[in-house]
Design an enzyme around this catalytic site. Structure first.
Site, PDB file in Angstrom:
ATOM      1  N   SER A 139       4.482   8.550  17.950  1.00 31.34           N
ATOM      2  CA  SER A 139       3.917   7.312  17.408  1.00 31.34           C
ATOM      3  C   SER A 139       3.544   6.371  18.547  1.00 31.34           C
ATOM      4  O   SER A 139       4.108   6.441  19.642  1.00 31.34           O
ATOM      5  CB  SER A 139       4.910   6.616  16.471  1.00 31.34           C
ATOM      6  OG  SER A 139       6.061   6.214  17.194  1.00 31.34           O
ATOM      7  N   HIS A 153      -2.475   1.502  15.914  1.00 30.23           N
ATOM      8  CA  HIS A 153      -1.214   2.201  15.673  1.00 30.23           C
ATOM      9  C   HIS A 153      -1.517   3.594  15.138  1.00 30.23           C
ATOM     10  O   HIS A 153      -2.480   3.804  14.408  1.00 30.23           O
ATOM     11  CB  HIS A 153      -0.379   1.441  14.631  1.00 30.23           C
ATOM     12  CG  HIS A 153       0.558   2.323  13.855  1.00 30.23           C
ATOM     13  ND1 HIS A 153       0.225   2.840  12.607  1.00 30.23           N
ATOM     14  CD2 HIS A 153       1.788   2.802  14.147  1.00 30.23           C
ATOM     15  CE1 HIS A 153       1.222   3.589  12.165  1.00 30.23           C
ATOM     16  NE2 HIS A 153       2.165   3.582  13.085  1.00 30.23           N
ATOM     17  N   ASN A 155       0.851   7.422  13.967  1.00 28.07           N
ATOM     18  CA  ASN A 155       2.048   8.249  13.999  1.00 28.07           C
ATOM     19  C   ASN A 155       1.739   9.565  13.300  1.00 28.07           C
ATOM     20  O   ASN A 155       1.043   9.603  12.290  1.00 28.07           O
ATOM     21  CB  ASN A 155       3.247   7.535  13.342  1.00 28.07           C
ATOM     22  CG  ASN A 155       3.110   7.427  11.841  1.00 28.07           C
ATOM     23  OD1 ASN A 155       3.353   8.380  11.105  1.00 28.07           O
ATOM     24  ND2 ASN A 155       2.696   6.255  11.372  1.00 28.07           N
ATOM     25  N   TYR A 156       2.246  10.629  13.894  1.00 24.11           N
ATOM     26  CA  TYR A 156       2.067  11.972  13.331  1.00 24.11           C
ATOM     27  C   TYR A 156       3.431  12.637  13.273  1.00 24.11           C
ATOM     28  O   TYR A 156       4.161  12.662  14.264  1.00 24.11           O
ATOM     29  CB  TYR A 156       1.066  12.779  14.162  1.00 24.11           C
ATOM     30  CG  TYR A 156      -0.270  12.095  14.235  1.00 24.11           C
ATOM     31  CD1 TYR A 156      -1.080  12.002  13.105  1.00 24.11           C
ATOM     32  CD2 TYR A 156      -0.709  11.480  15.411  1.00 24.11           C
ATOM     33  CE1 TYR A 156      -2.295  11.334  13.144  1.00 24.11           C
ATOM     34  CE2 TYR A 156      -1.922  10.813  15.459  1.00 24.11           C
ATOM     35  CZ  TYR A 156      -2.712  10.748  14.324  1.00 24.11           C
ATOM     36  OH  TYR A 156      -3.902  10.069  14.361  1.00 24.11           O
ATOM     37  N   ARG A 157       3.769  13.176  12.106  1.00 21.82           N
ATOM     38  CA  ARG A 157       5.144  13.611  11.850  1.00 21.82           C
ATOM     39  C   ARG A 157       5.226  15.046  11.336  1.00 21.82           C
ATOM     40  O   ARG A 157       4.277  15.567  10.756  1.00 21.82           O
ATOM     41  CB  ARG A 157       5.786  12.695  10.806  1.00 21.82           C
ATOM     42  CG  ARG A 157       5.801  11.226  11.176  1.00 21.82           C
ATOM     43  CD  ARG A 157       6.187  10.378   9.992  1.00 21.82           C
ATOM     44  NE  ARG A 157       6.243   8.952  10.323  1.00 21.82           N
ATOM     45  CZ  ARG A 157       6.372   7.992   9.431  1.00 21.82           C
ATOM     46  NH1 ARG A 157       6.439   8.286   8.149  1.00 21.82           N
ATOM     47  NH2 ARG A 157       6.417   6.735   9.800  1.00 21.82           N
ATOM     48  N   GLY A 233      21.299   6.851  12.376  1.00 18.38           N
ATOM     49  CA  GLY A 233      21.170   7.132  13.800  1.00 18.38           C
ATOM     50  C   GLY A 233      19.914   6.556  14.415  1.00 18.38           C
ATOM     51  O   GLY A 233      19.514   6.943  15.509  1.00 18.38           O
ATOM     52  N   SER A 234      19.263   5.612  13.731  1.00 22.30           N
ATOM     53  CA  SER A 234      18.016   5.036  14.239  1.00 22.30           C
ATOM     54  C   SER A 234      18.273   4.248  15.524  1.00 22.30           C
ATOM     55  O   SER A 234      19.350   3.716  15.747  1.00 22.30           O
ATOM     56  CB  SER A 234      17.384   4.123  13.187  1.00 22.30           C
ATOM     57  OG  SER A 234      18.249   3.044  12.878  1.00 22.30           O
ATOM     58  N   ARG A 235      17.259   4.189  16.372  1.00 22.00           N
ATOM     59  CA  ARG A 235      17.365   3.490  17.656  1.00 22.00           C
ATOM     60  C   ARG A 235      16.516   2.226  17.590  1.00 22.00           C
ATOM     61  O   ARG A 235      15.290   2.276  17.616  1.00 22.00           O
ATOM     62  CB  ARG A 235      16.897   4.392  18.791  1.00 22.00           C
ATOM     63  CG  ARG A 235      17.099   3.804  20.182  1.00 22.00           C
ATOM     64  CD  ARG A 235      16.790   4.851  21.242  1.00 22.00           C
ATOM     65  NE  ARG A 235      17.146   4.364  22.562  1.00 22.00           N
ATOM     66  CZ  ARG A 235      16.271   3.765  23.394  1.00 22.00           C
ATOM     67  NH1 ARG A 235      15.026   3.573  23.001  1.00 22.00           N
ATOM     68  NH2 ARG A 235      16.661   3.368  24.593  1.00 22.00           N
TER      69      ARG A 235
END
Length: 276
Positions: A139, A153, A155-157, A233-235
């Site tokens: 992203s 912006h 993002n590729y998931r 667990g996100s940062r």
């Protein structure tokens, strides 16, 4: 038979060498150990991780060439499994903030997340009460200093789960958007037509469908920063990378009629189909 084995063996060696060679050009070593990537070189998750590492490296190089600055590379680990690589160019010559992040995380899907997927029509079979998953993506959010250059912006998931019988299911997703401070019709048309042309190569019906889905996803399911902060667990440091260095909110702001600011607000309130 021997010659066939020799050819297959040589091909496998070439792929392994190719992985090692590509790793030299990345911003950091892959999140997954190189030996594991080589061992599982034919798996979709390996191909995806290599692709997002390459995307990050190429995008960072292109931005650095334009700006003349240097990216800060921040590699981090997730105690629940996996980690990521955050690359940030901050308060530089052209860009106020330019971030290109990737993450590769894995573990067991929570019951809440599994239930949400079932509600969308996915029937998932757990093994011993567990549902292993792997999620990864790249992203970027770019904030130029010049207000006449739009923020962008993307993002590729990739998301993968392993069911009780060992079979794997995977999905791709993501999107991109342009956010100008001052509307430039030429920029908007170019941006949307580029996306439409990419979709039209596969099916001319895809662009309007995907555009509608993307808007609904952002409004209903994702909600940007909230989605990231709610992930186990996100940062936080990487998630809030998307913010500009300076942000301001004016209550009930109404720009004077006839100004460029009023024109932008009008487009935001009444979206146009720029690709037509």
């Amino acid at each position: 038979m021997k010659s066939t084995v020799a050819v297959h063996s040589e091909t496998g060696k070439m792929v392994e060498d190719d992985i090692l060679e590509k790793c030299k050009c990345f911003m950091s070593q892959p999140v997954t150990e190189v030996q594991v990537l080589q061992k599982n070189k034919e798996e979709m998750r390996t191909k995806m991780e290599m692709m997002i590492l390459q995307t990050q490296a190429e995008f960072c190089k292109a931005l650095a060439d334009v700006d003349g600055g240097t990216f800060q590379v921040d590699r981090w680990d997730r105690k629940e499994g996996g980690g990521g690589i955050s690359c940030i160019l901050q308060d530089s010559h052209i860009f106020e903030k330019a971030g290109v992040n990737l993450s590769v995380v894995f573990g067991d899907l929570s019951e809440e997340a599994a239930q949400q997927m079932r509600s969308r029509g996915k029937s998932l079979k757990r093994k011993d009460g567990k549902l292993p998953f792997c999620a990864m993506g790249v992203s970027s959010v770019i904030h130029p200093k010049n207000p006449h250059i739009p923020t962008i912006h993307f993002n590729y998931r990739y998301f993968e789960i392993e069911e009780a019988d060992g079979s794997k299911l995977w999905w791709f997703g993501g999107g991109t958007d342009l956010t100008p401070a001052y509307v430039n019709k030429e920029d908007a048309v170019h941006f949307h037509k580029t996306l439409k042309n990419a979709c039209d190569k596969h099916d001319s019906k895809l662009y309007p469908v995907f555009k509608k889905w993307y808007v609904e996803f952002n409004l209903v399911y994702d909600r940007g920063t909230k989605f990231g902060l709610a992930t186990p667990g996100s940062r936080i440091e990487s998630i809030l990378m998307s913010l500009p260095l300076t942000a301001r909110w004016e209550y009930m702001h109404e720009p004077p009629k006839g100004t460029k600011e009023a024109e932008t607000l009008q487009v935001l309130r009444n979206p146009k189909d720029w690709a037509e």
